[in-house]
Enzyme design. Structure first.
Site, PDB file in Angstrom:
ATOM      1  CE  LYS A 199      -3.922  -4.474   1.180  1.00 47.61           C
ATOM      2  NZ  LYS A 199      -4.611  -3.444   1.976  1.00 47.61           N
TER       3      LYS A 199
ATOM      4  CG  HIS B 159     -11.286   0.833   0.267  1.00 46.02           C
ATOM      5  ND1 HIS B 159     -11.230  -0.507   0.569  1.00 46.02           N
ATOM      6  CD2 HIS B 159     -10.391   1.437   1.114  1.00 46.02           C
ATOM      7  CE1 HIS B 159     -10.335  -0.692   1.540  1.00 46.02           C
ATOM      8  NE2 HIS B 159      -9.812   0.457   1.885  1.00 46.02           N
TER       9      HIS B 159
ATOM     10  CG  ASP C 243      -6.499  -0.063   1.236  1.00 46.90           C
ATOM     11  OD1 ASP C 243      -6.743  -1.247   1.531  1.00 46.90           O
ATOM     12  OD2 ASP C 243      -6.951   0.903   1.891  1.00 46.90           O
TER      13      ASP C 243
ATOM     14  CG  ASP D 175      -1.991  -1.118   1.160  1.00 47.51           C
ATOM     15  OD1 ASP D 175      -1.939  -1.952   0.247  1.00 47.51           O
ATOM     16  OD2 ASP D 175      -2.837  -1.183   2.070  1.00 47.51           O
TER      17      ASP D 175
ATOM     18  CB  CYS E 104      -2.122  -3.099   5.199  1.00 46.81           C
ATOM     19  SG  CYS E 104      -3.848  -2.553   5.072  1.00 46.81           S
TER      20      CYS E 104
ATOM     21  CG  HIS F 184      -8.533   5.009   2.983  1.00 45.74           C
ATOM     22  ND1 HIS F 184      -9.498   4.757   3.928  1.00 45.74           N
ATOM     23  CD2 HIS F 184      -7.970   3.807   2.696  1.00 45.74           C
ATOM     24  CE1 HIS F 184      -9.506   3.466   4.213  1.00 45.74           C
ATOM     25  NE2 HIS F 184      -8.599   2.860   3.476  1.00 45.74           N
TER      26      HIS F 184
ATOM     27  CG  HIS G  41     -14.890  -0.091   1.701  1.00 46.76           C
ATOM     28  ND1 HIS G  41     -14.125  -0.154   2.844  1.00 46.76           N
ATOM     29  CD2 HIS G  41     -14.903  -1.333   1.169  1.00 46.76           C
ATOM     30  CE1 HIS G  41     -13.678  -1.396   2.981  1.00 46.76           C
ATOM     31  NE2 HIS G  41     -14.129  -2.123   1.980  1.00 46.76           N
TER      32      HIS G  41
HETATM   33  C1  VGL Z   1      -4.675   0.493   5.734  1.00 43.51           C
HETATM   34  C2  VGL Z   1      -6.270   1.342   7.126  1.00 43.51           C
HETATM   35  C3  VGL Z   1      -7.213   1.247   6.135  1.00 43.51           C
HETATM   36  C4  VGL Z   1      -3.251   0.095   5.543  1.00 43.51           C
HETATM   37  C5  VGL Z   1      -5.610   0.382   4.725  1.00 43.51           C
HETATM   38  O1  VGL Z   1      -2.772   0.047   4.393  1.00 43.51           O
HETATM   39  O2  VGL Z   1      -2.585  -0.185   6.562  1.00 43.51           O
HETATM   40  N1  VGL Z   1      -5.017   0.957   6.927  1.00 43.51           N
HETATM   41  N2  VGL Z   1      -6.883   0.778   4.932  1.00 43.51           N
HETATM   42 ZN    ZN Z   2      -8.297   0.831   3.399  1.00 41.87          ZN
END
Ligand code: VGL
Ligand code: ZN
Length: 200
Positions: free
Chosen positions: A109, A50, A48, A10, A154, A84, A54
């Site tokens: 994901k 979404h 990431d 990410d 993550c 996000h 979401h």
């Molecule tokens: C993440 C919070 C929400 C991450 C992703 O990449 O750690 N954290 N979505």
């Molecule tokens: Zn996320």
């Protein structure tokens, strides 16, 4: 020698300074990650990704939920985040300095509205697979190195799942940064160690 994959978690605009869910210093690790890509047998990027509706977004909850509060979902507790990494947005794009051309695979994901996915291996119900384990096994990869964002969500969830699935899992902490929500960084470190993840 056992084949090693670098799992770059990410490294996206929204997790870097100026982004919607900025992780302090998130952009500082890009150069070191690029350099490390040259040493890996395989490079996997996670993204990431979404939909705007979401369930992990605080704005999508009726009860005037504030970001960083926790709600109960069917699959367990879920932190609510500011919106996000919305599919196709600038925030969801990789950091412009990341060497994306080196990647063998990009795994997205969190694309189902009703369930989050911190881990690169399973959605947050901990049973729905993303397909990454099968990909790695088919390529004969047994060792995984984790870098990227965020250390305590993550990266940690991915590394713990990797160990649980029988991969040799290492987190290179200098090439990660944490959100550190109510002590989540130290908690994640303890959980990773307990799962057999090597922190270096
Ligand atoms: C993440 C919070 C929400 C991450 C992703 O990449 O750690 N954290 N979505
Ligand atoms: Zn996320």
């Amino acid at each position: 020698m056992a084949a090693t994959a670098l799992i770059v978690t990410d490294v996206q605009n929204d997790f870097c300074p100026g982004g919607a869910l900025a992780v302090a210093g998130g952009d500082e690790i890009v150069g070191a990650i690029n350099a490390r890509m040259a040493t890996a047998d395989a490079v996997v990027l996670t993204q990431d990704w979404h939909p705007a509706d979401h369930a992990s977004f605080a704005d999508n909850h009726a009860e005037a939920a504030t970001p960083f509060s926790v709600v109960a979902m069917d699959y367990g507790p879920q932190v609510l985040w500011p919106a996000h990494c919305v599919i196709g947005s600038h925030g969801a794009a990789f950091h412009p300095g990341l060497h994306v051309n080196r990647a063998d695979l990009v795994i997205r994901k969190g694309f189902r509205a009703a369930i989050d996915s911190y881990s690169a291996f399973f959605e947050n119900d901990k049973v729905t697979p993303t397909g990454l384990a099968g990909y790695l096994r088919e390529r004969g990869i047994t060792r995984l190195q984790f870098v990227g964002l965020a250390h305590d969500f993550c990266v940690a969830w991915s590394a713990i799942d990797a160990a649980r699935l029988g991969f040799e899992a290492e987190v290179i902490e200098a090439e990660t940064r944490a959100i550190d929500l109510d002590g989540s960084r130290e908690r994640a470190r303890a959980e990773m160690r307990a799962a057999g993840v090597r922190l270096t």
